[in-house]
Motif scaffolding. Structure first.
Motif, mmCIF file in Angstrom:
data_model
loop_
_atom_site.group_PDB
_atom_site.id
_atom_site.type_symbol
_atom_site.label_atom_id
_atom_site.label_comp_id
_atom_site.label_asym_id
_atom_site.label_seq_id
_atom_site.Cartn_x
_atom_site.Cartn_y
_atom_site.Cartn_z
ATOM 1 N N MET A 123 0.833 -1.210 0.000
ATOM 2 C CA MET A 123 0.000 0.000 0.000
ATOM 3 C C MET A 123 0.869 1.263 0.000
ATOM 4 O O MET A 123 0.550 2.237 -0.693
ATOM 5 C CB MET A 123 -0.947 0.009 1.199
ATOM 6 N N SER A 124 1.967 1.257 0.730
ATOM 7 C CA SER A 124 2.876 2.409 0.726
ATOM 8 C C SER A 124 3.486 2.614 -0.655
ATOM 9 O O SER A 124 3.642 3.748 -1.115
ATOM 10 C CB SER A 124 3.988 2.225 1.761
ATOM 11 N N ALA A 125 3.827 1.518 -1.325
ATOM 12 C CA ALA A 125 4.384 1.610 -2.680
ATOM 13 C C ALA A 125 3.336 2.119 -3.663
ATOM 14 O O ALA A 125 3.654 2.914 -4.555
ATOM 15 C CB ALA A 125 4.919 0.249 -3.115
ATOM 16 N N LEU A 126 2.104 1.674 -3.515
ATOM 17 C CA LEU A 126 1.027 2.160 -4.391
ATOM 18 C C LEU A 126 0.887 3.677 -4.305
ATOM 19 O O LEU A 126 0.614 4.338 -5.313
ATOM 20 C CB LEU A 126 -0.299 1.499 -4.029
ATOM 21 N N ASN A 127 1.088 4.226 -3.132
ATOM 22 C CA ASN A 127 0.982 5.676 -2.952
ATOM 23 C C ASN A 127 2.072 6.440 -3.699
ATOM 24 O O ASN A 127 1.932 7.637 -3.943
ATOM 25 C CB ASN A 127 1.017 6.042 -1.474
ATOM 26 N N LYS A 128 3.164 5.775 -4.068
ATOM 27 C CA LYS A 128 4.255 6.422 -4.797
ATOM 28 C C LYS A 128 4.092 6.334 -6.310
ATOM 29 O O LYS A 128 4.834 6.977 -7.053
ATOM 30 C CB LYS A 128 5.593 5.817 -4.393
ATOM 31 N N CYS A 129 3.142 5.537 -6.778
ATOM 32 C CA CYS A 129 2.952 5.347 -8.219
ATOM 33 C C CYS A 129 2.473 6.635 -8.879
ATOM 34 O O CYS A 129 1.557 7.284 -8.390
ATOM 35 C CB CYS A 129 1.961 4.221 -8.487
ATOM 36 N N LYS A 130 3.094 6.967 -10.013
ATOM 37 C CA LYS A 130 2.775 8.202 -10.717
ATOM 38 C C LYS A 130 2.108 7.974 -12.067
ATOM 39 O O LYS A 130 1.661 8.919 -12.695
ATOM 40 C CB LYS A 130 4.044 9.027 -10.908
ATOM 41 N N ASN A 131 2.050 6.741 -12.524
ATOM 42 C CA ASN A 131 1.469 6.444 -13.828
ATOM 43 C C ASN A 131 0.041 5.931 -13.690
ATOM 44 O O ASN A 131 -0.371 5.471 -12.625
ATOM 45 C CB ASN A 131 2.326 5.422 -14.571
ATOM 46 N N LYS A 132 -0.690 5.984 -14.797
ATOM 47 C CA LYS A 132 -2.087 5.545 -14.804
ATOM 48 C C LYS A 132 -2.197 4.037 -14.596
ATOM 49 O O LYS A 132 -3.114 3.552 -13.950
ATOM 50 C CB LYS A 132 -2.733 5.944 -16.130
ATOM 51 N N TYR A 133 -1.250 3.282 -15.138
ATOM 52 C CA TYR A 133 -1.276 1.824 -15.046
ATOM 53 C C TYR A 133 -0.207 1.339 -14.077
ATOM 54 O O TYR A 133 0.902 1.860 -14.039
ATOM 55 C CB TYR A 133 -1.076 1.196 -16.424
ATOM 56 N N ILE A 134 -0.574 0.308 -13.316
ATOM 57 C CA ILE A 134 0.323 -0.237 -12.293
ATOM 58 C C ILE A 134 0.388 -1.749 -12.454
ATOM 59 O O ILE A 134 -0.644 -2.402 -12.623
ATOM 60 C CB ILE A 134 -0.190 0.099 -10.875
ATOM 61 N N SER A 135 1.595 -2.295 -12.394
ATOM 62 C CA SER A 135 1.770 -3.748 -12.372
ATOM 63 C C SER A 135 2.556 -4.119 -11.123
ATOM 64 O O SER A 135 3.181 -3.274 -10.487
ATOM 65 C CB SER A 135 2.459 -4.242 -13.648
ATOM 66 N N PHE A 136 2.517 -5.400 -10.776
ATOM 67 C CA PHE A 136 3.106 -5.862 -9.524
ATOM 68 C C PHE A 136 3.755 -7.223 -9.730
ATOM 69 O O PHE A 136 3.257 -8.062 -10.481
ATOM 70 C CB PHE A 136 2.010 -5.987 -8.459
ATOM 71 N N SER A 137 4.859 -7.436 -9.049
ATOM 72 C CA SER A 137 5.472 -8.764 -8.995
ATOM 73 C C SER A 137 6.253 -8.877 -7.695
ATOM 74 O O SER A 137 6.478 -7.891 -7.004
ATOM 75 C CB SER A 137 6.389 -9.006 -10.197
ATOM 76 N N GLU A 138 6.638 -10.091 -7.373
ATOM 77 C CA GLU A 138 7.533 -10.320 -6.241
ATOM 78 C C GLU A 138 8.906 -10.656 -6.786
ATOM 79 O O GLU A 138 9.042 -11.043 -7.946
ATOM 80 C CB GLU A 138 6.995 -11.450 -5.363
#
Length: 99
Positions: free
Chosen positions: A75-90
């Motif tokens: 959730m903290s990382a999501l708050n730093k996202c600046k683009n319209k699209y977000i992807s995630f991996s481990e």
């Protein structure tokens, strides 16, 4: 363009490989955020030498029912996202250049 979050915990060798693969095969990722879930300080120092855009560091790694540090870190990382699209991996998800 895409913001990409990589969740990481105490496996810098996997993180480096993962970042290298993202840089090579995911050209649309323009923001790479490392979401570290409370790694050891020597691991954090190693991570800071890698090429990425931003980092979120969870101070305390813990696993409790309904109170996971990983979800707080993401959730903290999501708050730093600046683009319209977000992807995630481990860090141990490997990207492959095929379907």
């Amino acid at each position: 363009m895409i913001s990409h979050i990589v969740l990481h915990y105490n496996r810098p060798w996997l993180l480096k490989t993962h970042i290298d693969l993202i840089r090579k095969y995911c050209k649309s990722v323009t923001q790479l955020i490392i979401a570290d879930d409370g790694s050891n300080q020597d691991v954090i120092s190693n991570i800071k030498t890698l090429e990425f855009y931003d980092i979120v560091i969870q101070k305390n790694h813990f696993h409790e029912w309904k109170k996971s540090s990983a979800s707080n870190t993401i959730m903290s990382a999501l708050n730093k996202c600046k683009n319209k699209y977000i992807s995630f991996s481990e860090d141990d998800f490997f990207l492959w250049p095929c379907g």
